[in-house]
Design a protein around this motif. Structure first.
Motif, PDB file in Angstrom:
ATOM      1  N   GLU A   1       0.840  -1.190   0.000  1.00  0.00           N
ATOM      2  CA  GLU A   1       0.000   0.000   0.000  1.00  0.00           C
ATOM      3  C   GLU A   1       0.878   1.245   0.000  1.00  0.00           C
ATOM      4  O   GLU A   1       1.898   1.293   0.684  1.00  0.00           O
ATOM      5  CB  GLU A   1      -0.906  -0.017   1.236  1.00  0.00           C
TER       6      GLU A   1
ATOM      7  N   GLU B   1      -2.849  -3.031  -2.523  1.00  0.00           N
ATOM      8  CA  GLU B   1      -3.810  -2.683  -1.483  1.00  0.00           C
ATOM      9  C   GLU B   1      -4.059  -1.184  -1.365  1.00  0.00           C
ATOM     10  O   GLU B   1      -4.785  -0.739  -0.476  1.00  0.00           O
ATOM     11  CB  GLU B   1      -3.363  -3.264  -0.141  1.00  0.00           C
ATOM     12  N   GLN B   2      -3.462  -0.401  -2.278  1.00  0.00           N
ATOM     13  CA  GLN B   2      -3.737   1.027  -2.301  1.00  0.00           C
ATOM     14  C   GLN B   2      -5.212   1.254  -2.632  1.00  0.00           C
ATOM     15  O   GLN B   2      -5.736   0.703  -3.594  1.00  0.00           O
ATOM     16  CB  GLN B   2      -2.862   1.730  -3.334  1.00  0.00           C
TER      17      GLN B   2
END
Length: 207
Positions: free
Chosen positions: A19, A91-92
């Motif tokens: 992320e 996961e950003q």
């Protein structure tokens, strides 16, 4: 700063960063577009909901080329209204707008993890270049910022340790919810394209 990492990070191995914002991603500021890596605490950034806000922190991490499960998503130009190819960590959280999102979640704008976008508009995983880094940009409270013209990315507030740091003003989808949403959007777009093709074939749609 707390960063999503693999179990290996607890044993001294390099963490698997999942992320954050790839360092050369163009970010909108009052002075124009700047690479994410060039932004430092005190710099002002344009936000989606709250105008211009100053950064209060930033941290850098090198991306690991090994392990396809941690590879970023490669977004072709204009797939998300981006002017250039963009790499998004899996996961950003990305803010997207869709009518079907309002049907499913009660609001048109929702946050989805980038990995849920795989297969949509040519978006797919790509091995990160050697030495590529990611940066987390931190505000006094969660914000949505502009990247590469039209990509909307979630950034944390100061409470990075909280698992719920994403912008409370927008629905944050789980991976399964996001994949269902993207599948619905893809089906709608395929249906619209098919209808347009039929109209062209029948002569009812002007060229």
């Amino acid at each position: 700063m707390v960063w999503k990492a693999s179990a290996g990070s607890m044993t001294g191995a390099s963490p698997a960063i999942a992320e954050g914002i790839v360092s050369d991603t163009a970010i909108a500021t009052p002075q124009g577009w700047r690479p994410a890596a060039s932004l430092m605490p005190g710099d002002e950034v344009l936000t989606f909901d709250n105008g211009v806000r100053p950064l209060v922190g930033s941290a850098f991490h090198t991306l690991l080329p090994d392990g396809a499960g941690h590879w970023p998503m490669c977004v072709p130009p204009w797939a998300l209204d981006n002017r250039d190819e963009v790499l998004l960590l899996p996961e950003q959280k990305v803010l997207i707008e869709a009518d079907v999102a309002e049907e499913l979640f009660g609001e048109a704008f929702v946050l989805v993890p980038a990995q849920a976008l795989q297969g949509w508009r040519g978006i797919d995983r790509a091995r990160p270049p050697q030495g590529k880094a990611a940066v987390v940009l931190c505000f006094d409270e969660p914000q949505i910022i502009y990247a590469s013209r039209g990509v909307l990315l979630s950034c944390p507030g100061e409470g990075l340790a909280s698992p719920d740091w994403h912008d409370p003003g927008h629905q944050s989808c789980t991976l399964s919810q996001a994949r269902h949403l993207i599948a619905c959007i893809m089906a709608e777009e395929a249906g619209a394209a098919l209808l347009k093709a039929r109209q062209h074939a029948s002569g009812t749609l002007a060229p």
